[in-house]
Design a protein around this motif. Structure first.
Motif, short mmCIF file in Angstrom:
data_model
loop_
_atom_site.label_atom_id
_atom_site.label_comp_id
_atom_site.label_asym_id
_atom_site.label_seq_id
_atom_site.Cartn_x
_atom_site.Cartn_y
_atom_site.Cartn_z
N CYS A 158 -110.04 48.97 3.71
CA CYS A 158 -110.67 48.64 4.90
C CYS A 158 -111.43 49.92 5.45
O CYS A 158 -110.87 50.97 5.39
CB CYS A 158 -109.91 47.96 6.13
N ASP A 159 -112.69 49.87 6.03
CA ASP A 159 -113.23 50.83 6.66
C ASP A 159 -112.58 51.47 7.95
O ASP A 159 -112.46 52.65 8.28
CB ASP A 159 -114.88 50.50 7.21
N VAL A 160 -112.04 50.39 8.90
CA VAL A 160 -111.13 50.79 9.98
C VAL A 160 -109.84 49.94 9.87
O VAL A 160 -109.98 48.51 9.55
CB VAL A 160 -111.99 50.40 11.28
N ILE A 161 -108.82 50.54 10.30
CA ILE A 161 -107.60 49.75 10.21
C ILE A 161 -107.20 49.69 11.77
O ILE A 161 -106.91 50.79 12.42
CB ILE A 161 -106.55 50.21 9.34
N THR A 162 -106.59 48.79 12.41
CA THR A 162 -106.06 48.65 13.65
C THR A 162 -104.83 47.97 13.65
O THR A 162 -104.39 47.22 12.90
CB THR A 162 -106.99 48.04 14.80
N ALA A 163 -104.06 47.93 14.81
CA ALA A 163 -102.70 47.06 14.99
C ALA A 163 -102.49 47.06 16.70
O ALA A 163 -103.25 47.90 17.12
CB ALA A 163 -101.32 47.93 14.51
N PRO A 164 -102.12 46.20 17.15
CA PRO A 164 -102.16 46.00 18.71
C PRO A 164 -101.48 47.34 19.42
O PRO A 164 -101.80 47.24 20.92
CB PRO A 164 -101.41 44.55 18.97
N THR A 165 -100.54 47.75 18.96
CA THR A 165 -99.94 48.96 19.83
C THR A 165 -99.69 50.23 19.00
O THR A 165 -99.61 50.22 17.80
CB THR A 165 -98.69 48.51 20.30
N PRO A 166 -99.30 51.46 19.65
CA PRO A 166 -99.15 52.82 18.98
C PRO A 166 -97.93 52.47 18.29
O PRO A 166 -97.90 52.94 16.80
CB PRO A 166 -98.89 53.65 19.68
#
Length: 384
Positions: A158-166
């Motif tokens: 993926c170009d960007v990876i996210t998750a809901p919390t640190p």
């Protein structure tokens, strides 16, 4: 933009990941984007296209996972050509995947092949699935390692990876996901759960501890029932348990075994308005789950100015300001949970109100509008 959101679980499934995906789709639609959703069919039958009030749902042929009450799997050999056809027809500007499973990985692969920008959000930890695996512990440990390897492999494209919390980001990175993931809250529309001006909420003549969520093993609702049984009966503390799931019969039996069946109320599935009233009526909200990457229901309860008692596990410590909006308890320790619940319930009314107000203040950093702003920037490449 033309946005393709891909979710392995999506309403009518009832869980935080599914609800977030639908709220994201609706939020982006309301901002003027063209929104498509790729998700498994919720029932048997061929793939089909459906309209959900302006959001176009592309539902792919799926099969019931026999160990799980509702999760459905897409077989790659049945849908791989349909995924390619979806890209031909939709021509998305950006793809936002919500999971690494079969549909998610096929969509990521096709997007990368075509040079389409991919944002990947992870709501998953192996503990979500492990209770449904009818295998010995050595196999489950192996499954956990393979799962994290697979997550890292899919999200690494993926170009960007996210998750809901640190904390969720750190968990991913510690397990091999590339160290470029960022935290983006699932967000909450706090105003949806506040009491209206002059609104009167009927409250029974006994204290209420509220739980909302799937009645699944990892939610540890049994610990809440045991805690209620440990609180002196003369305090007349009642638990309201909102949700459905495979653990229901076991939990009902447990309430009878502990002699609290008259004070543990299983309310089943509630409408949005009924749930809002339940939050406002509760004296304290309890989340004993140990696999929470954020816990939307906890944010909703906090939006309703409700004190909280949460398991000291995963992302939940981020939502408890110890002694100010509630308390953390040691997972697996029903006695500690009972003690922490009593600290809230025995506090003077003005202190409980202050705790609820602190909960409400803490939610402001999780504005859903901010979440949409952030993802819009990520979709265009303006923020990474």
């Amino acid at each position: 933009m033309r946005i393709l959101i891909t979710a392995e679980t999506y309403p009518p499934d009832i869980n935080g990941s599914a609800q977030f995906a639908r709220r994201l789709a609706r939020g982006m639609l309301e901002r003027g984007h063209e929104v498509h959703v790729a998700a498994p069919m919720p029932t048997s039958g061929p793939s089909r296209i459906m309209d959900d009030a302006g959001v176009t749902e592309h539902r792919f042929r799926s099969h019931h996972a026999f160990t799980h009450p509702y999760f459905r799997l897409c077989f790659p050999w049945e849908i791989v050509r349909e995924v390619a056809r979806l890209f031909d027809d939709v021509r998305p500007d950006v793809v936002h995947v919500q999971c690494h499973y079969i549909l998610g990985r096929l969509v990521v692969r096709e997007a990368v092949r075509r040079g389409v920008r991919v944002v990947g959000t992870n709501h998953f930890v192996p503990e979500n699935i492990e209770p449904f695996l009818p295998f010995p512990q050595w196999f489950v440990r192996g499954y956990r390692k393979v799962s994290w390897w697979d997550i890292a492999r899919v999200y690494g494209r993926c170009d960007v990876i996210t998750a809901p919390t640190p904390l969720a980001v750190r968990t991913m990175v510690d397990n091999g996901v590339p160290d470029r993931a960022i935290a983006v809250s699932n967000g909450i529309q706090a105003g949806d759960y506040e009491a209206a001006a002059g609104e009167q909420i009927e409250h029974p003549d006994h204290p209420i501890v509220l739980f909302c969520g799937r009645l699944a093993v990892e939610k540890n609702v049994d610990e809440l029932i045991e805690a209620v049984a440990l609180i002196p009966r003369e305090k007349n503390v009642h638990a309201e348990i909102v949700g459905e799931g495979e653990q229901l019969d076991r939990l009902v039996k447990l309430a009878h075994e502990h002699g609290v069946a008259d004070r543990v109320h299983f309310l089943g599935f509630l409408t949005d308005e009924q749930l809002r009233t339940a939050y406002l009526r509760a004296d304290v909200f309890c989340q004993p789950g140990t696999a929470e990457l954020q816990s939307l229901v906890t944010l909703e309860a906090m939006s309703a100015s409700t004190p909280v008692v949460l398991a000291n596990a995963r992302a939940l410590p981020h939502l408890a300001d110890e002694g100010r909006n509630g308390y953390l308890f040691s997972p697996g320790n029903s006695g500690d949970l009972a003690t922490k619940l009593q600290l809230v319930l025995d506090a003077p009314p003005e202190q409980r109100r202050a705790m609820g107000e602190r909960s409400r203040d803490m939610v402001s950093r999780h504005s859903f509008a901010k979440t949409l702003d952030t993802f819009e920037r990520l979709y265009t490449g303006a923020e990474s």
